[in-house]
Structure formats: structure tokens, C-alpha cells
Design an enzyme around this catalytic site. Structure first.
Site, short mmCIF file in Angstrom:
data_model
loop_
_atom_site.label_atom_id
_atom_site.label_comp_id
_atom_site.label_asym_id
_atom_site.label_seq_id
_atom_site.Cartn_x
_atom_site.Cartn_y
_atom_site.Cartn_z
N GLY A 267 22.00 48.66 -4.98
CA GLY A 267 21.93 49.69 -3.96
C GLY A 267 20.72 49.52 -3.09
O GLY A 267 20.78 49.63 -1.86
N MET A 269 16.18 48.06 -3.43
CA MET A 269 15.13 47.45 -4.25
C MET A 269 13.76 47.87 -3.73
O MET A 269 13.51 47.82 -2.54
CB MET A 269 15.29 45.92 -4.21
CG MET A 269 14.23 45.18 -5.01
SD MET A 269 14.28 45.66 -6.75
CE MET A 269 12.57 45.39 -7.19
N GLU A 270 12.88 48.26 -4.66
CA GLU A 270 11.64 48.92 -4.32
C GLU A 270 10.46 48.00 -4.05
O GLU A 270 9.30 48.42 -4.16
CB GLU A 270 11.25 49.89 -5.45
CG GLU A 270 10.79 49.22 -6.75
CD GLU A 270 11.88 49.00 -7.77
OE1 GLU A 270 11.56 48.82 -8.96
OE2 GLU A 270 13.06 49.00 -7.37
N ASN A 271 10.69 46.75 -3.70
CA ASN A 271 9.59 45.81 -3.48
C ASN A 271 8.42 46.48 -2.75
O ASN A 271 8.62 47.18 -1.76
CB ASN A 271 10.07 44.63 -2.64
CG ASN A 271 11.44 44.15 -3.04
OD1 ASN A 271 11.64 43.64 -4.12
ND2 ASN A 271 12.41 44.36 -2.15
N HIS A 303 14.27 57.65 -3.83
CA HIS A 303 14.12 56.94 -5.10
C HIS A 303 13.28 55.68 -4.94
O HIS A 303 12.32 55.45 -5.70
CB HIS A 303 15.51 56.58 -5.64
CG HIS A 303 15.49 55.84 -6.94
ND1 HIS A 303 15.62 56.45 -8.16
CD2 HIS A 303 15.36 54.50 -7.21
CE1 HIS A 303 15.56 55.55 -9.12
NE2 HIS A 303 15.41 54.35 -8.57
N GLU A 304 13.62 54.86 -3.96
CA GLU A 304 12.89 53.60 -3.80
C GLU A 304 11.46 53.85 -3.35
O GLU A 304 10.54 53.15 -3.77
CB GLU A 304 13.62 52.69 -2.81
CG GLU A 304 15.06 52.37 -3.17
CD GLU A 304 15.25 51.85 -4.59
OE1 GLU A 304 14.35 51.19 -5.12
OE2 GLU A 304 16.31 52.11 -5.18
N HIS A 307 9.28 54.85 -6.29
CA HIS A 307 8.91 53.71 -7.13
C HIS A 307 7.52 53.18 -6.79
O HIS A 307 6.92 52.46 -7.60
CB HIS A 307 9.93 52.58 -6.97
CG HIS A 307 11.03 52.59 -7.97
ND1 HIS A 307 10.82 52.71 -9.33
CD2 HIS A 307 12.38 52.46 -7.82
CE1 HIS A 307 11.97 52.66 -9.97
NE2 HIS A 307 12.95 52.51 -9.08
#
Length: 880
Positions: A267, A269-271, A303-304, A307
Site C-alpha cells: 500500500g 512504504m515509510e522510507n 500511518h506512513e 512511522h
């Protein structure tokens, strides 16, 4: 070990890395089929680790050169194999390792590591993708500061992005090439590395933090889609402010970038500083996105971003601790959504999701603890148990400790573990220290799989004015855990008096009752409440205070009373769901034997009162009028499930409610049919949800007026929410009207991939025998591609997960179709194949004929030569 099966990785075998990498300098030179990566690793022996060889993971990459402290390393000093690179005699001091690798981004169909799709270079490194870019100790507990130089042709990739802050840009003299240098000052594990390059448009804004620092924000998308980014951008700003206010967490870089791409396995990605999103969770306009899409975008953006602290600034020591970042961050995004929307409605939605996915997972062969103790393929543990049940554990912790104690524990966790790779033990120790609570028993939730069942039995003694509440807990065996220990279960409760009044602080001598909280920690406990003038009705598990199945000896009258009088909105909804579940379980048994079920008119009257109660939130009323799903009923039955009988029962009840509530439903539909401009805010979305629920129930009657209403609804829709609701209702009754609407929808949106995904999904979930042949034909449609994860999930994934009657066809054709797709996808994209295969997770609960057909397809998949590790892991665990 089965062929292609990865070795078992065990939590108990964890050892610290023998070597640490403090700094990584990357130079990435991009070409579509020949990318060169030069990495300089500043490494040193780990004072807390052992000595010996230095292993660097590497997969599907070509080693071009290797130097240690500037000197080419002799071939005799290293080993190279399919899993990576081993330096056999590294120095017993700090050293510099220079590694040059070559990769082909265009050939990377797995979409892990560095890949190129639709002209855009993109990386996905969680969980183990960085090893597909360069050789590196690719594990979460090796944290380094990264400086990344990216070089590419301007005509190919005018935008060059990576983690952190942009520190330098420039052109390469005498060429069409240019470069950008990014520096991330915060140490991070390799799974958080990100790089994106391509010809992208963008929208920009700024955010001023609580301390007054200005942060540059940008969202990068395919050109021409910039006008669909505003909602995501505003959601990001709301998330940043909320995290400051709710958790005291301020953003820490000068820039925050989001990139939306169309080919992505996950969905989002929290890079660090560069979040990469599946574009379905960024792009939105009233013409292309539903209210659900808008809510998902807001939640996933949040959400991301969250993180940044729970996952990035503090990461997990090893992949067994995955819930430490994911479960905690899901809880945070749920709290955010509850604050910016409707808390009761959000809670109902979260619990619906938990029961539909995680409870099902807990009941099948893929059950595992929130923190598993073994795994073979970590990609297969990004599960509802880790995410949704992991979030429930955090919520229980907050319930047990109170708001103040929970905040104190979180503050200590942030202060103590910032910049480290932590464990569940580290996390819980902060709460124990901050509050003085012993959390040893609570920790059992992290290592014990399965959904506990709590049985509640109440008995009132009128002469003694005493009410006894007996609570018993149990949990069924799960794979690898045949026996279960009692858990610490927080049960928020109230006692409701005969007149609907809530009895404040009922007197009890039980040490396990604190105000409105019961802490059930033993297999069985009886709590005695004194001085009650009348028989109370217990309201138990308020707000769904623990992820358990509750069986209470409440009569139909009691449940109707709770549905009408309880001040807890969740339990009012749950009472209706419990009544509806009982009706549907009864009805499916009768449909299976050819009998006709009956319907208690008091249940209809209860729904009528809710439908007409204008003081209630429309979104809540819509939830109450929405019946339990077919998977809810299958889960309630547990064994010998007949999906056709369940479906028939649901159709019967919806049709009957549409008839008996017809007047009230038409009134709702007409009163809420205003011409106000579309807005995705929660209040407006709630009104549309109630109106569309009323329309759907009216259509379920099957009469001409209902179908005509739906046709008008579809034709007159001025937003995607209403258009999709009309299309869904029409397609549940195949015929000319449905075919015309599907053709119209396709012509309107044939050039918009995200909206076309909805068209595929609608057809995938039609619960009629004609659905499967149509779906097979759709796989031959030029708009369908097995190479695009979104499109495969929209058609095949939606069919397997959302069309119980046709996926579970008695002739086994549904299973064969999905198995064929799994095998076709597996070699190109193992992660996608494995996730499709998880649709078989409940096969053992089916009636014997279907069970045998499903097992045959699983064994056919298991027998395929060259099956990926991802898919092998799922199929073997499904068959064990």
C-alpha cells in the site's frame, strides 16, 4: 525440508551483528537496463557481537569490483554465492569497503529492490529488498547514516529523489546527464532506503512545526494527475499537527516527500523523508474516488507519516519485532482517524476489519502470534495479526494503564530508544517503569496465537439484591500451540438498570474490578455486585476493549434492550450484529435443508427505530443497517461451511428488510438526496453512506421499483461514491440494466487505471454462477495485466476474497482459476502470488466436498517445480 522451502529462522537464535556499518555513501548511476551502484561502507567490529567473517546479503545482482581500504580484495579473501558476499578475514578495526554492483531495473518484475516501471525508477526495500541493490548486512539492527548521489539522463529522469535533505544538484558537463545528492542525518536500517527517479509532476506546500521550523512538503505523481493530490497533501498536514498534539512528536527533516507510483506491491512504504505510495492511496477527486477511498488515503498517509517515529527514529531489532512498528503505528493511525472523524464509527469499522481478516487468520492454518517465534519467509508475515491484532494489543495496554500512564510510557519509550533498534521487551519495560505495573502476564498476548473466547454468565438474586457475573476464558489450539494459557483481558463494562439508567460504580469487593474495568486474568472468575435494586443487563467489552469473541447469556430481549438503551455506541451496534448473526445462522441451516426461515418482528422494529432516529450519526445508522458479512457467518459456524446457504440467508434477510422497512428507507433516501456540493468530510460521507445503504436494501427486494430507483441513482450520480453504490446494487441482479451500466462505466473511465480497477472488482464480486466465466474473459481484456499488482488484486484478489459463493463453487472451478493465476504470477512476482494464495486460509472449515477440492488445488500448487519461497511457505503452512 520441502523443495524451494527457505530455512526456518528462529527468534531464539538471534545474535547481534558481528560488524556494524556507521556510514553508507551510495553513488547510483541509472540506465533502464544497466544501473551501476557504487557503495562505500564505513564498517567496524561490533563490541557487542562476535568476531569472524563479515557476511553481506546480496540477491540477483552482479558484483563488478570489491575493495577494502582502497585496495582490491583478492578473490581468495571473499566468497560469493546466491545468497550474498562473505569477507572471510575482515580487519579487527574500523575499515572501508567499496563495492560496485550492476543491476537491470527493467527486468525486475518482483518490484523489490530497484526496479523501473512505466518509465519511473523506484525502490522497495522492506523487508529484504536492499540486498537486490548492493551487498549489505541487510538486517534491521544495522543502522547507518546515508549519503546518496543519484545520476541519470535528464530526458529520462528530470526528478531525482532519495531520503533526507537535498544537499547538492548539478549537470554533468558535455552530456544530457545530471545528479542530485541527498543526505539523511538520522541512522536508519537498509530497509528504509529509498530512491525514485523519473519524469514526474508534483504539488508543493509547507508545514510549520510546533517549534516554528518550516518544512517543505511535496507529492510527486505521474504528469497530468497533480490535481488529484490536494486531499493527500492536506491529510499529511493534519497528520503532522496531530502527532505533535497527541504524542508530542515533531517532524525532524527540512523536507517531506511522497511519491505515488502505479506498480507497487504494498500500500505504501515509510522510507525516511521519502514515502513511496501505491497511487491508489494518494490520488483522489470526487469524480474518481469514493468516500472509502478518501478515508483510506487519509488513514494511510497518516500511518506512513507516523512511522517517522514509530518505525524510523525507533526501528525494530529484528523482523520478529515487526508488530512493534506496525501494530503500534496502526493504533496511532486509528486514533488519528477517530479524532478527525467519528470515534464510534471508526471503531466499528476497525473491528469489522479485524474480525473479517484477523479472526479468520487466527482460526486457520496460517495462525501465528503477534510476535512469531519462527518464520521462513518474512514477506508472508505482513499480516492482519501483526497489524490489526498488534494494534489491539496497544489499545489494551492503554486501557489497562489509563491515558496518563500510557502517555508516560510512550514518552519514556521515545526518549530512551530514539535512534535504536528495539524489541517488545524494551517497549513494555518503558510502560512498566513509567507506571509501576508488572506487565509480565500481558506480554503473553505477544506470543500466544488464536482468538480467546470469553463466556459471560449473569445471575440476579432479587431477594439479596445481588448480581453475580461469571467470566470464563478459553482459546482453541493453533498450529504449534496445542495448549493455551489464560491471558490478561481488559473488559470495559457497565451495568444497565431496568429503566435504561447506567449504574454508576456498582459496589463489589472483587480486586480485579477498577471502576468500569474488569481485568480477567484467570480461567474463571465470579464477580459479585451488591445492592442492586433490580436485575441489570450487563454491557460488556465496551468499545471492543479486547480482541476476543464474547459469548454472553443475554436473551433476545436483553440484546434488544442494549441496542436501544446502551450509552456505548459500539455495544449498541454489536447487539444488533449479534441478533442478526443468530438470525442468519438459523436461516442458513434452513436454506441448506430446503426450509424457509422466520424473522422476529422485534428485530425489524429495532432497525426501524435506528433508521428513524435523527439524533444518531447517519454513518452510525448506516453501520447498524448493514448486516454481518458472509465471512462473519462462516466464522461463526466454524466448520462444514456451505457458502451458498450463507449467501441465500443473507439475500433473504436483506430482501425482507427492504420490504418491511420500505417506507422508512424511501424516506431516508429522499430526505438525504440533496444537491449539496460533494465533500469528502466525515459528516457528508455519513449521509451518503446512510442513503446508499437505504437504496441497497430497497434494491434487495428485487421488485421493479427498487431496480428502477437504483438505475436512476447510477445515472444521476455526480460523484464516484454514489455511482459505485448504484453499480454495485445493479450488478447483484445480472441483466440488461447491469450490463448497460457496466458498459457505460467502462466507456467513461477506460483511460483511468485506478477507476478501471473498480470496474474489474465490481464484476469479480458478483455472487452468481455467471461470474466466473466473465472473470476468466476479463483476464483476456487488453486492460488486464498480470504484471500490474493493482489490476491483479482488483480482479483475482477481489474474486478470491470477496466472492464466497463463486470462489468456493462446489465444482472447484473457482479454486482452479485462482490456483492457475497464482502459478502464472509466481515466477514474476512471488509476493503477489503468495498473497493471492492466502485466500485459501479457511479451506479446512468448508463442507467435505469443497474442502477436498480446495486441498487438491493446494497440493497441485505445492507440486509445481520452481515454486518461489514466498508461495512455498504459504502453501506448506496451509497444508500442515
Amino acid at each position: 525440508m520441502a523443495k524451494n522451502q527457505a530455512p526456518v529462522i528462529r527468534l531464539e537464535d538471534y545474535t547481534p551483528p558481528p560488524y556494524l556499518v556507521d556510514r553508507v555513501d551510495l553513488d547510483v548511476r541509472l540506465e533502464p537496463d544497466d544501473a551501476r551502484v557504487a557503495s562505500r561502507l564505513h564498517a567496524r567490529p561490533n563490541p557487542d557481537g562476535g568476531r569472524g567473517e563479515f557476511f553481506l546479503d546480496g540477491e540477483d545482482i552482479e558484483l563488478v569490483s570489491l575493495e577494502l581500504d582502497g585496495v582490491p580484495l583478492p578473490r581468495s579473501d571473499y566468497r560469493l554465492d546466491d545468497d550474498g558476499l562473505t569477507i572471510t578475514s575482515p580487519p579487527d578495526r574500523a575499515f572501508v569497503l567499496d563495492i560496485s554492483t550492476r543491476i537491470d531495473p527493467s527486468a525486475n518484475t518482483q518490484l523489490m529492490g530497484l526496479y523501473r516501471s512505466n518509465g519511473v525508477y523506484c525502490t522497495q526495500c522492506e523487508a529484504e529488498g536492499f540486498r537486490r541493490i548492493t551487498f549489505f548486512p541487510d538486517r534491521p539492527d544495522v543502522l547507518a547514516v546515508y549519503t546518496v548521489r543519484i545520476e541519470a539522463r535528464k530526458s529520462d529522469a528530470p526528478i531525482l529523489l532519495s531520503n533526507g535533505n537535498l544537499v547538492e544538484t548539478g549537470d554533468i558537463p558535455g552530456s544530457d546527464r545530471h545528479f542530485a545528492v541527498w543526505h539523511d542525518p538520522f541512522p536508519k536500517p537498509s530497509y528504509l532506503f529509498a530512491l525514485v527517479a523519473g519524469d514526474l509532476g508534483h504539488v508543493a506546500d509547507t508545514f510549520t512545526t510546533a517549534s516554528g521550523r518550516e518544512v517543505a512538503l511535496a507529492i510527486y505523481v505521474e504528469r497530468g494527475k497533480e490535481d488529484r493530490c490536494d486531499y493527500a497533501l492536506q491529510a499529511l498536514k493534519r497528520s503532522m499537527r496531530w502527532d505533535e498534539e497527541a504524542f508530542g512528536r515533531e517532524y525532524d527533516l527540512d523536507v517531506f516527500n511522497i511519491v505515488a507510483v502505479s506498480d507497487f506491491n504494498m500500500g505504501a512504504m515509510e522510507n525516511k523523508g521519502l514515502n513511496v505510495f501505491n497511487d491508489k492511496y494518494v490520488l483522489a477527486s470526487p469524480e474518481t474516488a469514493t468516500d472509502t477511498d478518501y478515508a483510506n488515503i487519509e488513514a494511510i498517509i497518516a500511518h506512513e507519516y507516523f512511522h517517522n517515529w514509530t518505525g524510523n527514529r525507533i526501528t525494530c531489532r529484528d523482523w520478529f519485532q515487526l508488530c512493534l512498528k506496525e501494530g503500534l503505528t496502526v493504533f496511532r493511525d486509528q486514533e488519528f482517524s477517530s479524532d478527525v472523524r467519528s470515534r464510534p464509527v471508526e471503531r466499528i469499522g476497525d473491528v469489522r476489519t479485524l474480525k473479517a481478516h484477523q479472526f479468520v487468520e487466527d482460526a486457520g492454518p496460517l495462525a501465528h502470534p503477534v510476535r512469531p517465534e519462527t518464520y521462513r519467509e518474512i514477506n508472508n508475515f505482513y499480516t492482519a495479526t501483526v497489524y490489526e491484532k498488534g494494534a489491539e494489543l496497544i489499545r489494551m495496554l492503554k486501557t489497562l494503564l489509563g491515558d496518563g500512564g500510557f502517555r508516560a510510557g510512550m514518552d519514556l519509550y521515545f526518549d530512551r530508544h530514539d535512534g535504536t533498534a528495539a524489541t517488545i521487551e524494551d517497549f513494555l519495560a518503558c510502560f512498566a517503569e513509567a507506571t509501576g505495573r508488572d506487565l509480565t502476564h500481558f506480554k503473553l498476548w505477544y506470543r500466544q496465537a488464536g482468538t480467546p473466547e470469553v463466556t459471560a454468565t449473569g445471575r440476579y438474586d432479587a431477594a439479596a439484591k445481588r448480581y453475580e457475573l461469571t467470566l470464563e476464558q478459553s482459546c482453541r489450539p493453533t498450529p504449534g500451540q496445542p495448549t493455551k494459557e489464560p491471558l490478561q483481558i481488559p473488559i470495559v463494562f457497565a451495568l444497565i438498570g431496568p429503566g435504561g439508567e447506567e449504574i454508576e460504580a456498582p459496589r463489589t469487593a472483587s480486586p480485579n474490578v477498577n471502576g468500569n474495568l474488569i481485568e480477567l486474568a484467570s480461567p474463571r472468575e465470579t464477580i459479585v455486585f451488591e445492592d442492586l435494586p433490580g436485575k441489570p443487563v450487563p454491557s460488556l467489552l465496551r468499545g471492543f476493549s479486547a480482541p476476543v469473541k464474547l459469548n454472553a447469556n443475554l436473551s433476545g430481549d436483553d440484546l434488544l434492550f442494549v441496542a436501544r438503551e446502551d450509552r456505548d455506541a459500539f455495544n449498541r451496534w454489536q447487539a444488533v450484529q449479534t441478533l442478526a448473526t443468530g438470525i442468519l445462522v438459523d436461516a442458513q441451516a434452513k436454506f441448506a435443508t430446503g426450509d424457509r426461515p422466520d424473522l422476529d418482528p422485534r428485530f425489524v422494529d429495532s432497525l426501524r427505530r435506528t433508521a428513524q432516529d435523527g439524533d444518531l450519526d447517519p454513518a452510525f445508522r448506516a453501520q447498524v443497517l448493514t448486516l454481518p458479512s458472509e465471512s462473519d457467518i462462516a466464522r461463526e459456524l466454524g466448520r462444514d461451511v456451505d457458502p451458498d446457504a450463507i449467501h441465500d440467508a443473507g439475500e433473504w434477510l436483506r430482501g425482507l428488510l427492504g420490504t418491511r422497512l420500505g417506507g422508512e428507507l424511501r424516506d431516508i433516501y429522499s430526505r438525504l438526496g440533496t444537491n449539496e456540493p460533494y465533500s469528502p468530510d466525515a459528516e457528508s460521507a455519513g449521509r451518503r453512506a446512510l442513503r446508499n445503504t437505504a437504496m441497497t436494501l430497497l434494491a434487495a427486494t428485487g421488485d421493479g421499483d427498487g431496480i428502477a430507483l437504483v438505475e436512476r441513482h447510477y445515472r444521476n450520480a455526480d460523484n464516484m461514491t454514489d455511482r459505485m453504490a448504484g453499480l454495485a446494487a445493479l450488478t447483484r441482479r445480472p441483466g440488461a440494466a447491469a450490463d448497460d451500466a457496466l458498459a457505460d462505466f467502462f466507456e467513461r473511465y477506460r483511460t483511468d487505471p485506478l477507476v478501471l480497477d473498480k470496474w474489474f472488482t465490481i464484476q469479480a464480486t458478483v455472487p452468481t454462477p455467471e461470474a466466473l466465466p466473465r472473470i476468466v474473459d476479463l483476464t483476456k481484456n487488453p486492460a488486464f495485466s498480470l504484471a500490474n499488482p493493482n489490476r491483479v488484486r482488483a480482479l483475482v484478489g477481489a474474486f478470491a476474497a470477496g466472492n464466497a459463493t463463486q470462489f468456493n463453487r462446489p465444482d472447484g472451478a473457482g479454486y482452479r482459476f485462482v490456483a492457475d493465476i497464482v502459478l502464472a504470477v509466481d515466477r514474476a512476482n512471488p509476493q503477489l502470488a503468495a498473497r493471492l494464495l492466502s485466500a485459501f486460509r479457511s479451506w479446512r472449515s468448508l463442507e467435505p466436498a469443497r474442502r477436498a477440492a480446495a486441498e487438491a488445488e493446494l497440493r497441485r500448487i505445492a507440486a509445481r517445480d520452481g515454486l518461489s519461497r514466498d508461495t512455498t511457505d504459504i502453501v506448506q503452512r496451509s497444508l500442515e
